[in-house]
Design a protein around this motif. Structure first.
Motif, PDB file in Angstrom:
ATOM      1  N   ASP A   1      -7.027   2.671  -2.786  1.00  0.00           N
ATOM      2  CA  ASP A   1      -5.761   2.133  -2.630  1.00  0.00           C
ATOM      3  C   ASP A   1      -5.755   0.281  -2.782  1.00  0.00           C
ATOM      4  O   ASP A   1      -4.979  -0.386  -3.164  1.00  0.00           O
ATOM      5  CB  ASP A   1      -5.192   2.230  -1.095  1.00  0.00           C
ATOM      6  CG  ASP A   1      -5.015   3.815  -0.906  1.00  0.00           C
ATOM      7  OD1 ASP A   1      -3.928   4.198  -1.539  1.00  0.00           O
ATOM      8  OD2 ASP A   1      -5.964   4.588  -0.426  1.00  0.00           O
TER       9      ASP A   1
ATOM     10  N   LYS B   1      -9.255   6.373  -7.819  1.00  0.00           N
ATOM     11  CA  LYS B   1      -7.958   6.016  -7.156  1.00  0.00           C
ATOM     12  C   LYS B   1      -7.914   5.309  -5.811  1.00  0.00           C
ATOM     13  O   LYS B   1      -7.437   5.676  -4.939  1.00  0.00           O
ATOM     14  CB  LYS B   1      -6.919   7.158  -7.034  1.00  0.00           C
ATOM     15  CG  LYS B   1      -6.835   7.715  -8.542  1.00  0.00           C
ATOM     16  CD  LYS B   1      -5.634   8.780  -8.354  1.00  0.00           C
ATOM     17  CE  LYS B   1      -5.241   9.348  -9.598  1.00  0.00           C
ATOM     18  NZ  LYS B   1      -6.389  10.106 -10.611  1.00  0.00           N
TER      19      LYS B   1
ATOM     20  N   VAL C   1      -4.247   1.799  -8.499  1.00  0.00           N
ATOM     21  CA  VAL C   1      -4.564   1.096  -7.129  1.00  0.00           C
ATOM     22  C   VAL C   1      -3.347   0.706  -6.799  1.00  0.00           C
ATOM     23  O   VAL C   1      -2.356   0.225  -7.615  1.00  0.00           O
ATOM     24  CB  VAL C   1      -5.806   0.159  -7.321  1.00  0.00           C
ATOM     25  CG1 VAL C   1      -7.033   0.979  -8.115  1.00  0.00           C
ATOM     26  CG2 VAL C   1      -5.335  -1.143  -7.833  1.00  0.00           C
ATOM     27  N   LYS C   2      -3.126   0.249  -5.389  1.00  0.00           N
ATOM     28  CA  LYS C   2      -1.876  -0.178  -4.932  1.00  0.00           C
ATOM     29  C   LYS C   2      -1.935  -1.757  -4.778  1.00  0.00           C
ATOM     30  O   LYS C   2      -0.891  -2.591  -4.602  1.00  0.00           O
ATOM     31  CB  LYS C   2      -1.615   0.170  -3.666  1.00  0.00           C
ATOM     32  CG  LYS C   2      -1.689   1.945  -3.517  1.00  0.00           C
ATOM     33  CD  LYS C   2      -0.477   2.375  -4.094  1.00  0.00           C
ATOM     34  CE  LYS C   2      -0.330   3.943  -4.342  1.00  0.00           C
ATOM     35  NZ  LYS C   2      -0.806   4.600  -2.746  1.00  0.00           N
TER      36      LYS C   2
ATOM     37  N   ASP D   1       3.991   2.520  -5.290  1.00  0.00           N
ATOM     38  CA  ASP D   1       3.328   3.258  -6.205  1.00  0.00           C
ATOM     39  C   ASP D   1       2.878   2.510  -7.596  1.00  0.00           C
ATOM     40  O   ASP D   1       2.970   2.714  -8.608  1.00  0.00           O
ATOM     41  CB  ASP D   1       3.913   4.403  -6.688  1.00  0.00           C
ATOM     42  CG  ASP D   1       3.033   5.519  -6.717  1.00  0.00           C
ATOM     43  OD1 ASP D   1       1.682   5.355  -6.592  1.00  0.00           O
ATOM     44  OD2 ASP D   1       3.310   6.782  -7.177  1.00  0.00           O
TER      45      ASP D   1
ATOM     46  N   LYS E   1      -6.415   5.449   3.929  1.00  0.00           N
ATOM     47  CA  LYS E   1      -6.525   4.630   2.415  1.00  0.00           C
ATOM     48  C   LYS E   1      -7.851   4.247   2.393  1.00  0.00           C
ATOM     49  O   LYS E   1      -8.863   4.249   3.136  1.00  0.00           O
ATOM     50  CB  LYS E   1      -5.881   3.227   3.027  1.00  0.00           C
ATOM     51  CG  LYS E   1      -4.299   3.519   3.326  1.00  0.00           C
ATOM     52  CD  LYS E   1      -3.478   3.857   2.067  1.00  0.00           C
ATOM     53  CE  LYS E   1      -2.108   3.959   2.646  1.00  0.00           C
ATOM     54  NZ  LYS E   1      -1.195   4.755   1.616  1.00  0.00           N
TER      55      LYS E   1
ATOM     56  N   LEU F   1       0.796  -1.372  -0.118  1.00  0.00           N
ATOM     57  CA  LEU F   1       0.216  -0.092   0.085  1.00  0.00           C
ATOM     58  C   LEU F   1       0.815   1.049   0.029  1.00  0.00           C
ATOM     59  O   LEU F   1       0.362   2.412  -0.260  1.00  0.00           O
ATOM     60  CB  LEU F   1      -0.804   0.060   1.240  1.00  0.00           C
ATOM     61  CG  LEU F   1      -2.182  -0.881   1.255  1.00  0.00           C
ATOM     62  CD1 LEU F   1      -3.023  -0.788   2.545  1.00  0.00           C
ATOM     63  CD2 LEU F   1      -3.059  -0.766   0.042  1.00  0.00           C
ATOM     64  N   THR F   2       2.287   1.152   0.555  1.00  0.00           N
ATOM     65  CA  THR F   2       3.344   2.334   0.326  1.00  0.00           C
ATOM     66  C   THR F   2       3.756   2.587  -1.006  1.00  0.00           C
ATOM     67  O   THR F   2       4.281   3.325  -1.313  1.00  0.00           O
ATOM     68  CB  THR F   2       3.966   2.302   1.266  1.00  0.00           C
ATOM     69  OG1 THR F   2       5.040   1.160   1.305  1.00  0.00           O
ATOM     70  CG2 THR F   2       3.468   1.799   2.747  1.00  0.00           C
TER      71      THR F   2
ATOM     72  N   ASN G   1       0.524  -1.334  -8.864  1.00  0.00           N
ATOM     73  CA  ASN G   1      -0.638  -2.224  -8.688  1.00  0.00           C
ATOM     74  C   ASN G   1      -0.191  -3.735  -8.217  1.00  0.00           C
ATOM     75  O   ASN G   1       0.649  -4.380  -9.235  1.00  0.00           O
ATOM     76  CB  ASN G   1      -1.439  -2.335  -9.757  1.00  0.00           C
ATOM     77  CG  ASN G   1      -2.724  -3.143  -9.618  1.00  0.00           C
ATOM     78  OD1 ASN G   1      -2.966  -3.587  -8.443  1.00  0.00           O
ATOM     79  ND2 ASN G   1      -3.739  -2.914 -10.517  1.00  0.00           N
TER      80      ASN G   1
END
Ligand code: UDP
Length: 242
Positions: A155, A153, A179-180, A29, A101, A26-27, A31
């Motif tokens: 997370d 967008k 998305v992450k 950049d 988030k 999640l940190t 997918n």
């Protein structure tokens, strides 16, 4: 470390470490794909090249079924524990609710994702579910969904379209979506909504969740019957390698 089960590289992780890994994703950049295969999916991948490729490229692959953990006992490094996708998602919500988030839920019958949003919002106060859409969409609607996700967008993108449709959908759109983490979550969407129930803890602890699901939905026998075939295939594979 990875453990290979019939060509599928499982992360030999624990529920706690898998959560840590997701929080790391999640940190970052880009997918990341999370897939939670059970024995049935591993068997399906033997005949589905595209699915096998996706499973090999996913950033995190954890064993949803007890069958995969059993099968790994035939390998050099056996898998530490079963990591049910459902538990992992709830662990993630618990942490995400206190972070800035956001989540988008895609999948389920019409109305189910909304219900999931409502129930999860009550259970995990402040969890930011910014969008939902059901999983029975046509091409035109698909374009709208993709545009919405691009605009919002989130997370975490949770996709429950059944396997392997959800994995293929996530993979096809991986680079389009800002998305992450994209997670294939299958029936978890129904558990989040309360339209399906989780097995009692005793069944979960004994690795008998499959039995509970079979009793609740006897037509699953067609799927569960594949488990012995899966274990036999793994065993045969091991003997042939010797
Ligand atoms: N689903 C969906 N669109 C589809 C097929 C299935 O949204 O075209 C949803 C279905 O409503 C259910 C979830 O996907 O909520 C999981 O379906 P299923 O139990 O078949 O998959 P499994 O998790 O067992 O692979």
């Amino acid at each position: 470390m990875k453990v290979d089960v019939l060509g599928v590289p499982f992360d030999n992780t624990t529920r706690k470490d898998a959560l840590r890994q997701l929080l790391n994703f999640l940190t970052e950049d880009h997918n990341h794909l999370l897939i939670t295969p059970n024995p049935e999916i591993v068997m399906e991948a033997q005949e589905d090249e595209e699915l096998m490729k996706i499973l090999n490229e996913a950033e995190l692959v954890v064993p949803d079924g007890i069958g995969v953990v059993l099968a790994s006992k035939f390998e050099k490094n056996s898998i530490k524990e079963r990591v049910p996708g459902c538990d992992l998602m709830f662990d993630l919500f618990e942490v995400m609710k206190d972070m800035e988030k956001s989540v988008y839920i895609l999948g389920g019958a019409p109305g189910v994702a909304e219900k999931a949003k409502r129930r999860m919002g009550e259970k995990y106060r402040n969890l930011n579910i910014i969008g939902v859409h059901h999983g029975y969409f046509n091409e035109q609607e698909e374009e709208k969904i993709i545009n919405e996700i691009k605009q919002l967008k989130p997370d975490l993108l949770m996709v429950g379209l059944g396997c392997p449709r959800q994995e293929k959908w996530i993979y096809k759109n991986k680079h389009k979506l800002p998305v992450k983490v994209s997670a294939g979550i299958g029936g978890t969407i129904d558990i989040m909504a309360g339209t399906a129930k989780r097995a009692p803890i005793i069944f979960q602890k004994m690795g008998l969740e499959w039995l509970h699901r079979l009793l609740a939905q006897p037509t699953r026998i067609r799927r569960i019957i594949k488990l012995p075939l899966f274990l036999l295939t793994v065993l045969k594979n091991k003997i042939n390698r010797k």
